[in-house]
Scaffold this active site. Sequence first.
Site, PDB file in Angstrom:
ATOM      1  N   THR A  92      57.784  52.767  64.031  1.00 28.22           N
ATOM      2  CA  THR A  92      56.306  52.548  63.904  1.00 28.22           C
ATOM      3  C   THR A  92      55.669  52.075  64.970  1.00 28.22           C
ATOM      4  O   THR A  92      56.114  51.118  65.727  1.00 28.22           O
ATOM      5  CB  THR A  92      55.824  51.463  62.554  1.00 28.22           C
ATOM      6  OG1 THR A  92      56.481  52.006  61.397  1.00 28.22           O
ATOM      7  CG2 THR A  92      54.390  51.232  62.406  1.00 28.22           C
ATOM      8  N   LYS A 119      50.100  53.781  63.371  1.00 27.66           N
ATOM      9  CA  LYS A 119      48.996  52.859  62.796  1.00 27.66           C
ATOM     10  C   LYS A 119      47.744  53.308  63.502  1.00 27.66           C
ATOM     11  O   LYS A 119      47.617  52.928  64.621  1.00 27.66           O
ATOM     12  CB  LYS A 119      49.505  51.485  62.787  1.00 27.66           C
ATOM     13  CG  LYS A 119      50.555  51.438  62.081  1.00 27.66           C
ATOM     14  CD  LYS A 119      50.211  51.379  60.377  1.00 27.66           C
ATOM     15  CE  LYS A 119      51.373  50.712  59.425  1.00 27.66           C
ATOM     16  NZ  LYS A 119      51.400  50.806  58.113  1.00 27.66           N
ATOM     17  N   ASP A 136      48.848  56.608  59.606  1.00 30.03           N
ATOM     18  CA  ASP A 136      48.576  55.602  58.708  1.00 30.03           C
ATOM     19  C   ASP A 136      47.564  54.929  58.911  1.00 30.03           C
ATOM     20  O   ASP A 136      47.606  53.790  59.677  1.00 30.03           O
ATOM     21  CB  ASP A 136      50.003  54.947  58.186  1.00 30.03           C
ATOM     22  CG  ASP A 136      49.434  53.822  57.171  1.00 30.03           C
ATOM     23  OD1 ASP A 136      48.609  54.050  56.493  1.00 30.03           O
ATOM     24  OD2 ASP A 136      50.577  53.069  56.934  1.00 30.03           O
ATOM     25  N   GLU A 187      48.642  59.249  55.607  1.00 26.85           N
ATOM     26  CA  GLU A 187      49.114  58.270  54.625  1.00 26.85           C
ATOM     27  C   GLU A 187      47.870  57.545  54.323  1.00 26.85           C
ATOM     28  O   GLU A 187      47.186  56.792  55.284  1.00 26.85           O
ATOM     29  CB  GLU A 187      50.297  57.325  54.945  1.00 26.85           C
ATOM     30  CG  GLU A 187      50.602  56.323  54.074  1.00 26.85           C
ATOM     31  CD  GLU A 187      51.804  55.624  54.452  1.00 26.85           C
ATOM     32  OE1 GLU A 187      52.397  54.578  53.836  1.00 26.85           O
ATOM     33  OE2 GLU A 187      52.480  55.823  55.644  1.00 26.85           O
ATOM     34  N   ASP A 227      49.782  55.811  48.997  1.00 28.26           N
ATOM     35  CA  ASP A 227      50.193  54.490  49.105  1.00 28.26           C
ATOM     36  C   ASP A 227      49.736  53.454  48.166  1.00 28.26           C
ATOM     37  O   ASP A 227      50.097  53.163  47.209  1.00 28.26           O
ATOM     38  CB  ASP A 227      50.527  53.932  50.465  1.00 28.26           C
ATOM     39  CG  ASP A 227      51.118  52.644  50.866  1.00 28.26           C
ATOM     40  OD1 ASP A 227      51.786  52.350  49.877  1.00 28.26           O
ATOM     41  OD2 ASP A 227      51.379  52.370  51.882  1.00 28.26           O
ATOM     42  N   LYS A 239      57.370  52.283  47.049  1.00 30.19           N
ATOM     43  CA  LYS A 239      57.744  50.943  47.726  1.00 30.19           C
ATOM     44  C   LYS A 239      58.271  50.141  46.712  1.00 30.19           C
ATOM     45  O   LYS A 239      57.580  49.820  45.535  1.00 30.19           O
ATOM     46  CB  LYS A 239      56.618  50.256  48.354  1.00 30.19           C
ATOM     47  CG  LYS A 239      56.168  50.971  49.722  1.00 30.19           C
ATOM     48  CD  LYS A 239      55.148  50.293  50.147  1.00 30.19           C
ATOM     49  CE  LYS A 239      54.587  50.973  51.725  1.00 30.19           C
ATOM     50  NZ  LYS A 239      53.629  50.420  52.326  1.00 30.19           N
ATOM     51  N   CYS A 260      58.389  50.671  52.949  1.00 29.36           N
ATOM     52  CA  CYS A 260      58.675  49.275  53.021  1.00 29.36           C
ATOM     53  C   CYS A 260      57.684  48.414  53.548  1.00 29.36           C
ATOM     54  O   CYS A 260      56.764  48.589  54.322  1.00 29.36           O
ATOM     55  CB  CYS A 260      60.003  48.859  53.664  1.00 29.36           C
ATOM     56  SG  CYS A 260      60.043  49.089  55.464  1.00 29.36           S
ATOM     57  N   ASP A 317      60.399  55.624  55.840  1.00 27.13           N
ATOM     58  CA  ASP A 317      59.967  54.850  56.476  1.00 27.13           C
ATOM     59  C   ASP A 317      60.590  53.230  56.167  1.00 27.13           C
ATOM     60  O   ASP A 317      59.747  52.451  55.508  1.00 27.13           O
ATOM     61  CB  ASP A 317      58.281  54.809  56.583  1.00 27.13           C
ATOM     62  CG  ASP A 317      57.584  53.642  57.451  1.00 27.13           C
ATOM     63  OD1 ASP A 317      58.223  53.276  58.533  1.00 27.13           O
ATOM     64  OD2 ASP A 317      56.357  53.255  56.760  1.00 27.13           O
TER      65      ASP A 317
END
Length: 329
Positions: A125, A150, A175, A201, A224, A246, A274, A296
């Site tokens: 990430t 991100k 994301d 995402e 998510d 998750k 996670c 991920d």
Amino acid sequence: MSRTLRAQHDSFPLSQPFRISRGVKTQAEVVTVELAQGGVVGRGEGVPYARYGESIESALAGIEDVRVALEGGADRAQLLGLLPPGAARNALDCALWDLEARLSGRTVAAKIGAPEPERLISALTIGIDSPMTMAVAASRIADAPLIKVKVDATIPDTQIRAVRNAAPNAKLIVDPNESWDQQLVRAMQVVLVALRVDLLEQPVPADADEWLEDFTPEVPICADESVHVTADLDQVARRYQVVNVKLDKSGGLTEALALARGARERGLGLMTGCMISSSLSIAPALHIARMSDFVDLDGPIWLREDRPGGVRDEAGRLWPPQPGFWGTL
């Protein structure tokens, strides 16, 4: 059957700040559970998330509320009715899986009827920063097969382009962490295609995603925050193409397995995600990862020091924990 339950707050400093659209994290704050029976100990970990109204204090209080039942022998099926989905139930459920494996002499994989976890590709990430800083970060992991970026709603196109230019061969997950709106999602479609993004995402808030039922994206969109448990799937399947499973959302491996199977039955793609956590959160998630299209699970990679014997990353290839760490003998 007599058990002893122990729950505590553990804090793991990060090696560098982790920035997303909601803020910056410098430590992983987790709840660790140990369930002991007959001299055997099973462990689990949960990461309370403020986005879902959770805190370390609320998770520990939830665990305390079911102490009598757990110490009296409540099993995983009974736990589903004792606590709602979330970090507290996740820590207890995973501790029960680990304890069952050790008491029975059969690994968690054997109990599920699946192969033992092996090395797999897991995203690395890149947190939110200036495009130049994000490009530098991407250049350091350019050989990784999968990168998660991100972004926020300010300059996402510039941020994604900076990463893509620095890592031209990697698959990309973008994301925004619910920071976009409908207009921006629509406007970004051409950019996502041009920059070869593989997955978008949860771009919009979970309580403002109804319009996705009438939208056909150019790049698959993954739920998510919009999906927690199996009961969410019928609605989610009308709005998304992929779901992110998750364990902290589902409340443990037991419900996560049901959620993953239910998603596949509905023709949805699977991602395993996670929180920023130790390897004790990741070990159970590996049993969902083996079923997934996108993985991920780099939470422990951000830690200055993980739990001994945990997972190991080699340029975006994640190795499972050492034997005996969790769910194995």
